[in-house]
Write a protein that holds these residues in place. Structure first.
Motif, short mmCIF file in Angstrom:
data_model
loop_
_atom_site.label_atom_id
_atom_site.label_comp_id
_atom_site.label_asym_id
_atom_site.label_seq_id
_atom_site.Cartn_x
_atom_site.Cartn_y
_atom_site.Cartn_z
N GLY A 100 0.79 -1.23 0.00
CA GLY A 100 0.00 0.00 0.00
C GLY A 100 0.82 1.27 0.00
N ILE A 101 2.12 1.15 -0.20
CA ILE A 101 2.99 2.32 -0.32
C ILE A 101 3.33 2.45 -1.79
N VAL A 102 2.58 3.33 -2.45
CA VAL A 102 2.75 3.50 -3.89
C VAL A 102 3.65 4.72 -4.11
N PRO A 103 4.92 4.45 -4.47
CA PRO A 103 5.88 5.55 -4.61
C PRO A 103 5.69 6.30 -5.92
N GLU A 104 6.02 7.58 -5.87
CA GLU A 104 6.03 8.38 -7.09
C GLU A 104 7.47 8.80 -7.34
N PHE A 105 8.17 7.97 -8.08
CA PHE A 105 9.52 8.26 -8.52
C PHE A 105 9.78 7.47 -9.78
N THR A 106 10.87 7.78 -10.43
CA THR A 106 11.25 7.00 -11.60
C THR A 106 12.13 5.85 -11.14
N ARG A 107 12.18 4.80 -11.90
CA ARG A 107 12.99 3.64 -11.52
C ARG A 107 14.47 4.03 -11.36
N GLU A 108 14.90 5.06 -12.06
CA GLU A 108 16.29 5.50 -11.94
C GLU A 108 16.59 6.03 -10.55
N ASP A 109 15.55 6.48 -9.82
CA ASP A 109 15.75 6.99 -8.46
C ASP A 109 16.03 5.87 -7.47
N LEU A 110 15.53 4.69 -7.75
CA LEU A 110 15.70 3.55 -6.85
C LEU A 110 16.86 2.69 -7.33
N ILE A 111 18.01 2.97 -6.78
CA ILE A 111 19.23 2.26 -7.16
C ILE A 111 19.56 1.28 -6.03
N PRO A 112 19.80 0.01 -6.36
CA PRO A 112 20.10 -0.96 -5.30
C PRO A 112 21.52 -0.83 -4.77
N ASN A 113 21.78 0.32 -4.11
CA ASN A 113 23.13 0.60 -3.62
C ASN A 113 23.19 0.77 -2.10
N GLY A 114 22.08 0.51 -1.42
CA GLY A 114 22.06 0.60 0.04
C GLY A 114 21.88 2.00 0.58
N GLU A 115 21.62 2.98 -0.28
CA GLU A 115 21.42 4.35 0.18
C GLU A 115 19.94 4.66 0.36
N LEU A 116 19.64 5.42 1.39
CA LEU A 116 18.27 5.82 1.70
C LEU A 116 17.79 6.83 0.66
N ILE A 117 16.59 6.60 0.12
CA ILE A 117 15.97 7.59 -0.75
C ILE A 117 14.63 7.98 -0.14
N ARG A 118 14.20 9.19 -0.44
CA ARG A 118 12.90 9.70 0.01
C ARG A 118 12.07 10.00 -1.22
N PHE A 119 10.76 9.84 -1.08
CA PHE A 119 9.88 10.05 -2.23
C PHE A 119 8.48 10.39 -1.75
N ARG A 120 7.71 10.93 -2.67
CA ARG A 120 6.31 11.21 -2.40
C ARG A 120 5.54 9.91 -2.53
N VAL A 121 4.63 9.68 -1.58
CA VAL A 121 3.75 8.52 -1.63
C VAL A 121 2.43 8.96 -2.24
N GLU A 122 1.93 8.18 -3.18
CA GLU A 122 0.66 8.50 -3.83
C GLU A 122 -0.40 8.78 -2.77
N GLY A 123 -1.11 9.89 -2.95
CA GLY A 123 -2.16 10.28 -2.02
C GLY A 123 -1.74 11.32 -1.01
N ASP A 124 -0.42 11.52 -0.83
CA ASP A 124 0.06 12.55 0.08
C ASP A 124 0.06 13.90 -0.62
N SER A 125 0.28 14.96 0.16
CA SER A 125 0.31 16.30 -0.42
C SER A 125 1.44 16.40 -1.45
N LYS A 126 1.28 17.36 -2.34
CA LYS A 126 2.12 17.48 -3.53
C LYS A 126 3.62 17.50 -3.25
N ASP A 127 4.04 18.24 -2.25
CA ASP A 127 5.48 18.41 -2.02
C ASP A 127 6.03 17.53 -0.90
#
Length: 163
Positions: free
Chosen positions: A24-51
């Motif tokens: 139920g966590i639908v991310p709004e990012f491009t696949r290029e943002d999610l790199i399997p390198n062990g680094e934390l990324i942040r993103f907008r979750v579908e349904g949350d406020s715009k920013d």
């Protein structure tokens, strides 16, 4: 990176993203943002406020691909591994546990940092705000300000954009 490694990385990313959707966590990012390198990324979750950037994820692609993801707004978090727990050797299980702990520590560090920045920006906005001694709202309500201040919107917009 070889074509085989690239394909494996893309498949791991696809499976991880599918697990996020299933939780139920639908991310709004491009696949290029999610790199399997062990680094934390942040993103907008579908349904949350715009920013907002309430979603977070950490994906490890080395060894046995695994990761964690969640939503700071709801407080939920989920673990994901490309292998079922029953398929892991004791050594692999110990390594996965270590990685999960490292990801948790990094997530908490990033959240603490974000909150500290937000607190600093809020303090700065408060300090530059004007004292609300004779604001029209207070006059309409016939109340005193009791130390209230009127924020400058240019400072507030900047403060909201930090995390």
């Amino acid at each position: 990176m070889s074509v085989r490694q690239n394909h494996v990385g893309a498949e791991v990313t696809r499976q991880f993203e599918a697990a996020m959707h299933a939780a139920g966590i639908v991310p709004e990012f491009t696949r290029e943002d999610l790199i399997p390198n062990g680094e934390l990324i942040r993103f907008r979750v579908e349904g949350d406020s715009k920013d907002s950037k309430n979603g977070w994820a950490v994906l490890h692609g080395d060894g046995i691909p695994a990761g964690m993801f969640g939503n700071w707004k709801t407080g939920e978090s989920h673990n994901w591994c490309s292998k079922r727990d029953s398929e892991l050797t004791p050594g692999e299980r110990a390594e996965q546990k270590r990685r999960v702990e490292m990801a948790r520590v990094e997530r908490e560090r990033a959240e603490k940092h974000c909150r500290a920045e937000a607190a600093e920006h809020a303090r700065a906005a408060w300090e530059v705000a004007d004292t609300a001694t004779s604001h029209p709202y207070l006059q309409r309500k016939r109340v005193q300000s009791h130390g209230l201040r009127v924020a400058r919107t240019d400072v507030i917009v900047f403060a909201l954009a930090i995390c």
